[in-house]
Each structure stands twice: as structure tokens, then as C-alpha cells.
Design a protein around this motif. Structure first.
Motif, PDB file in Angstrom:
ATOM      1  N   ARG A 290     -38.333 -16.681  -6.911  1.00 54.81           N
ATOM      2  CA  ARG A 290     -38.957 -17.686  -7.770  1.00 54.81           C
ATOM      3  C   ARG A 290     -40.406 -17.914  -7.383  1.00 54.81           C
ATOM      4  N   PHE A 291     -40.677 -17.919  -6.077  1.00 54.55           N
ATOM      5  CA  PHE A 291     -42.026 -18.177  -5.601  1.00 54.55           C
ATOM      6  C   PHE A 291     -42.667 -16.898  -5.057  1.00 54.55           C
ATOM      7  N   GLY A 292     -43.924 -16.692  -5.422  1.00 56.78           N
ATOM      8  CA  GLY A 292     -44.610 -15.478  -4.998  1.00 56.78           C
ATOM      9  C   GLY A 292     -44.820 -15.378  -3.503  1.00 56.78           C
ATOM     10  N   ASP A 293     -44.914 -16.546  -2.828  1.00 58.64           N
ATOM     11  CA  ASP A 293     -45.115 -16.535  -1.381  1.00 58.64           C
ATOM     12  C   ASP A 293     -43.820 -16.806  -0.625  1.00 58.64           C
ATOM     13  N   CYS A 294     -42.700 -16.487  -1.233  1.00 58.56           N
ATOM     14  CA  CYS A 294     -41.391 -16.735  -0.621  1.00 58.56           C
ATOM     15  C   CYS A 294     -41.275 -15.996   0.711  1.00 58.56           C
ATOM     16  N   ALA A 295     -40.849 -16.730   1.756  1.00 61.11           N
ATOM     17  CA  ALA A 295     -40.686 -16.135   3.085  1.00 61.11           C
ATOM     18  C   ALA A 295     -39.252 -15.712   3.337  1.00 61.11           C
ATOM     19  N   HIS A 296     -38.389 -15.867   2.338  1.00 57.32           N
ATOM     20  CA  HIS A 296     -36.983 -15.463   2.427  1.00 57.32           C
ATOM     21  C   HIS A 296     -36.279 -16.150   3.589  1.00 57.32           C
ATOM     22  N   GLY A 297     -36.622 -17.445   3.748  1.00 61.35           N
ATOM     23  CA  GLY A 297     -35.989 -18.242   4.795  1.00 61.35           C
ATOM     24  C   GLY A 297     -34.949 -19.185   4.225  1.00 61.35           C
ATOM     25  N   SER A 298     -35.408 -20.202   3.509  1.00 60.72           N
ATOM     26  CA  SER A 298     -34.486 -21.160   2.887  1.00 60.72           C
ATOM     27  C   SER A 298     -34.986 -21.618   1.527  1.00 60.72           C
ATOM     28  N   GLU A 299     -35.943 -20.870   0.970  1.00 56.75           N
ATOM     29  CA  GLU A 299     -36.536 -21.273  -0.309  1.00 56.75           C
ATOM     30  C   GLU A 299     -35.522 -21.165  -1.447  1.00 56.75           C
ATOM     31  N   PRO A 300     -35.566 -22.110  -2.393  1.00 59.55           N
ATOM     32  CA  PRO A 300     -34.692 -21.999  -3.570  1.00 59.55           C
ATOM     33  C   PRO A 300     -35.124 -20.823  -4.444  1.00 59.55           C
ATOM     34  N   GLY A 301     -34.168 -20.186  -5.072  1.00 59.10           N
ATOM     35  CA  GLY A 301     -34.478 -19.072  -5.967  1.00 59.10           C
ATOM     36  C   GLY A 301     -34.896 -17.814  -5.250  1.00 59.10           C
ATOM     37  N   CYS A 302     -34.499 -17.662  -3.980  1.00 59.71           N
ATOM     38  CA  CYS A 302     -34.862 -16.460  -3.216  1.00 59.71           C
ATOM     39  C   CYS A 302     -33.875 -15.338  -3.528  1.00 59.71           C
ATOM     40  N   ALA A 303     -34.360 -14.301  -4.184  1.00 58.97           N
ATOM     41  CA  ALA A 303     -33.485 -13.190  -4.575  1.00 58.97           C
ATOM     42  C   ALA A 303     -33.023 -12.396  -3.359  1.00 58.97           C
ATOM     43  N   VAL A 304     -33.820 -12.387  -2.290  1.00 59.60           N
ATOM     44  CA  VAL A 304     -33.451 -11.639  -1.089  1.00 59.60           C
ATOM     45  C   VAL A 304     -32.249 -12.290  -0.414  1.00 59.60           C
ATOM     46  N   LEU A 305     -32.311 -13.624  -0.238  1.00 56.44           N
ATOM     47  CA  LEU A 305     -31.199 -14.327   0.398  1.00 56.44           C
ATOM     48  C   LEU A 305     -29.942 -14.268  -0.466  1.00 56.44           C
ATOM     49  N   GLU A 306     -30.105 -14.311  -1.768  1.00 52.71           N
ATOM     50  CA  GLU A 306     -28.953 -14.184  -2.661  1.00 52.71           C
ATOM     51  C   GLU A 306     -28.276 -12.829  -2.481  1.00 52.71           C
TER      52      GLU A 306
END
Length: 365
Positions: A290-306
Motif C-alpha cells: 500500500r505504501f511506497g516506502d513500506c519496510a515490510h515490518g508491521s505496516e498495513p497493506g504490506c503484500a510481502v508480509l501477507e
């Protein structure tokens, strides 16, 4: 084994082509001769020329590289302009042609400069022994170096005779190496060696840890016992360094082979593009966050964590991705610090010169 080497020069078998001939025009006009560096050893190097092999000195300016940078010094695979009669009576390397590709790792001293393992490589064959548990993190690290070099990586699973059916291991490695050919073989039995030859082309370099079977595989590809091999400890699959320097040897059917010493530690050196290619699956997922600067930690809408949660992406692979990104960022910061220090030193040197000049002018008045 396929080869893109063509041309009428005796050096064609070692990779000389029309583009290199064009680059060498000014050197020929200066009376220099082309040569390919086969091995480097303490200020001297073995080279291959149009008239055969020779032993040459690297020259004081090239032995440590331009500006003291070891990455600019002659390396196995380099194309060189050779002065027939150097100061010490033997041929001397006068200049190096621009490298098309170069495998660079952080130096053994862990400073901010890189160490070139091999130059002008077309294919990087990452040797992975099946006689020991797979270390996928090491595979990913070596693939990052290979992709960053500009060459095409392949993974060769060696000692396949030790594993009854290597389909599972091959699938594991393939999942960690998107877009890379993964081939299993046994140099001892000959099984799969032709399949390995089929995915190699041009100048081929073998990389991997000691005991991975690089030299044994190299001998199988060369069709001769040209490379020294050694015993491997059964406990951990590690071997002694039977290859102590990089050598370049012609392959039957075309192309050349570079065997490298076992790599105990492989530090990244500015390998951002290599990491993007190695972790292409993670990068593709990250583009959907969802966010361009997503760090794939706990951000909502993180496709990597999903993808990790639903099992599409192994947690191990994400951890490896993060680890190598951190290491690469650290290496890049050290290089930036060195460049800033060099600029500051140059500025200080100019200021000292100016102050000295003004002082001397004042005395003359």
C-alpha cells in the motif's frame, strides 16, 4: 558448452572479438600487443598473447590499481595492453581495457574498497555441494554478487551421487534463485555433466566455498586433471584450499574456465542491482504494498508480509533479503565515507599548496 568467441586472431579462443580489436586500436598504434590475464601472483601475471603464453610484470602503477584502489589492479580475465620489453626485461602490462563485467566482493580487510575476483566473465557457475545441508542464504549471497557483475549466473548442484534423487534439493534452490538455471551433476560418475555444459557459455567462472567440488567439476568440464583437488571433511563438507589462485584455462568446444579459491567469507560490495535480481520475487511483492516506502515490518497493506503469512514467501527468504540489504547499505555508506574523506584530503592539499604559494609570493615582494 557454447561459445560466442569468434575471429581470426589466435586469441579468439580466449574471447577476443571485433569490439575488443576496435578498443585496442590506439594501443596497437603505440606498439603494444593484446593479452588476456590468466593468473596474477605477487606483482607478476601469466598472460596469453597472440604468440602464446608469457610471464609479465604488472608495473608499479597497476600493481595496486589507480589511486591505490586494488579493484583497478590486473585480475584474472582482464584484457591488457602489453609492452614487449618492460623495465625488468620481461613483458609489462601497460594498460587494461575497460571491463565488460567484474565480480567484486568486499576486500578481505573489510575496508571500503572492493576486491575483483574475476573480470570479463560471461557465466558465473555457483557450485553448491549436495553432500552437506543446503545453505540457501549463501546461495543468495553468491547470486547477488553474480547478478551485480553483469554476467549470467547458473547454480550447479555438485556431488549429486551422494543424494538419492536430488529433485527436492533442486526445487529448494530453484525457489531461492528465480530466473536462474539450476542443474545437478556428479563429476565423479559423469552424470549431468553434459547438462552443465549446455548452460555455460563464453568465459565461465566457478565460485563457491571450499569443498563444494569446483575443481573436480572444472576437471570434468576440461576433460583433464588440470586443476588440483583435495579431500573434504565428512563432518561438515569443508575442504582445504586446493586452489590458491585464479587460473584461466581454455575449454574443449570453446570458451574458457576460471577456477577460484574457495570463498570462506563473501561480503557484498555495492550490490543493489544484484539484490534486486536475486530477490525478484520479493521485489515484485513489494511493488504491491500500500505504501511506497513500506519496510515490510508491521505496516498495513504490506503484500510481502501477507505472502509470508499465507506461505507464498518463506520467512527465511524475507530474513535473508533484509540481512543482505542491511549489509549492502553498510558497505555503501563506508564507500561514501571514503569518497568524502578523499575529497576533503584533496581540498586540504590544494589549500596547503595555495597558502604556500601566497607565502612565497609575499617573500618575493
Amino acid at each position: 558448452m557454447s561459445s560466442s568467441f569468434t575471429g581470426s586472431s589466435p586469441l579468439a579462443a580466449y574471447g577476443w572479438d571485433d569490439a575488443l580489436e576496435h578498443e585496442f586500436t590506439s594501443h596497437r598504434a603505440a606498439g603494444l600487443i593484446p593479452a588476456r590475464v590468466a593468473a596474477v601472483d605477487r606483482g607478476l601475471c601469466d598472460v596469453v598473447t597472440e604468440n602464446g603464453p608469457a610471464r609479465a610484470s604488472t608495473g608499479s602503477g597497476l600493481s595496486t590499481g589507480s589511486g591505490g584502489d586494488p579493484a583497478a589492479a590486473p585480475c584474472t580475465g582482464d584484457w591488457a595492453a602489453l609492452l614487449a620489453g618492460g623495465p625488468d626485461g620481461r613483458p609489462a602490462v601497460a594498460a587494461l581495457l575497460p571491463r565488460r563485467t567484474a565480480i567484486v566482493r568486499s576486500s578481505a580487510s573489510r575496508d571500503s574498497r572492493g576486491q575483483v575476483l574475476a573480470a570479463n566473465v560471461d557465466t558465473v557457475a555457483v557450485a553448491v555441494s549436495l553432500a552437506v545441508p543446503l545453505d540457501l542464504g549463501r546461495v543468495e549471497r553468491l547470486l547477488a554478487l553474480a547478478w551485480e557483475s553483469g554476467a549470467r549466473p547458473v547454480v550447479v548442484l555438485t556431488k549429486a551421487d551422494r543424494v538419492p534423487g536430488a529433485a527436492g534439493e533442486r526445487a529448494e534452490v530453484a525457489a531461492a534463485a528465480p530466473g536462474v538455471d539450476v542443474v545437478a551433476c556428479s563429476a565423479a560418475t559423469g552424470e549431468g555433466v553434459e547438462a552443465v555444459r549446455a548452460v555455460l557459455s563464453g568465459t565461465v567462472v566457478l565460485v563457491g566455498p571450499s569443498g563444494a567440488g569446483k575443481s573436480t567439476l572444472g576437471n570434468a568440464l576440461l576433460g583433464a586433471e588440470a586443476l588440483a583437488t583435495g579431500a573434504v571433511r565428512e563432518a561438515d563438507g569443508k575442504g582445504r584450499h586446493t586452489t590458491v589462485r585464479r587460473d584461466l584455462l581454455p575449454l574443449p568446444g570453446g570458451g574458457v574456465l576460471i577456477d577460484t579459491p574457495g570463498l570462506r567469507g563473501v561480503g557484498l560490495f555495492e550490490a543493489s542491482q544484484g539484490l534486486e535480481r536475486t530477490f525478484a520475487d520479493v521485489e515484485e511483492l513489494a511493488a504491491r504494498c500500500r505504501f511506497g516506502d513500506c519496510a515490510h515490518g508491521s505496516e498495513p497493506g504490506c503484500a510481502v508480509l501477507e505472502a509470508v503469512e499465507d506461505g507464498t514467501l518463506p520467512r527465511r527468504r524475507l530474513d535473508s533479503y533484509r540481512k543482505l540489504l542491511r549489509e549492502n547499505a553498510w558497505a555503501a555508506s563506508r564507500t561514501d565515507q571514503r569518497l568524502r574523506a578523499e575529497r576533503e584530503n584533496r581540498t586540504k592539499a590544494i589549500s596547503r599548496w595555495q597558502r604556500q604559494m601566497y607565502k612565497e609570493r609575499g617573500r618575493d615582494r
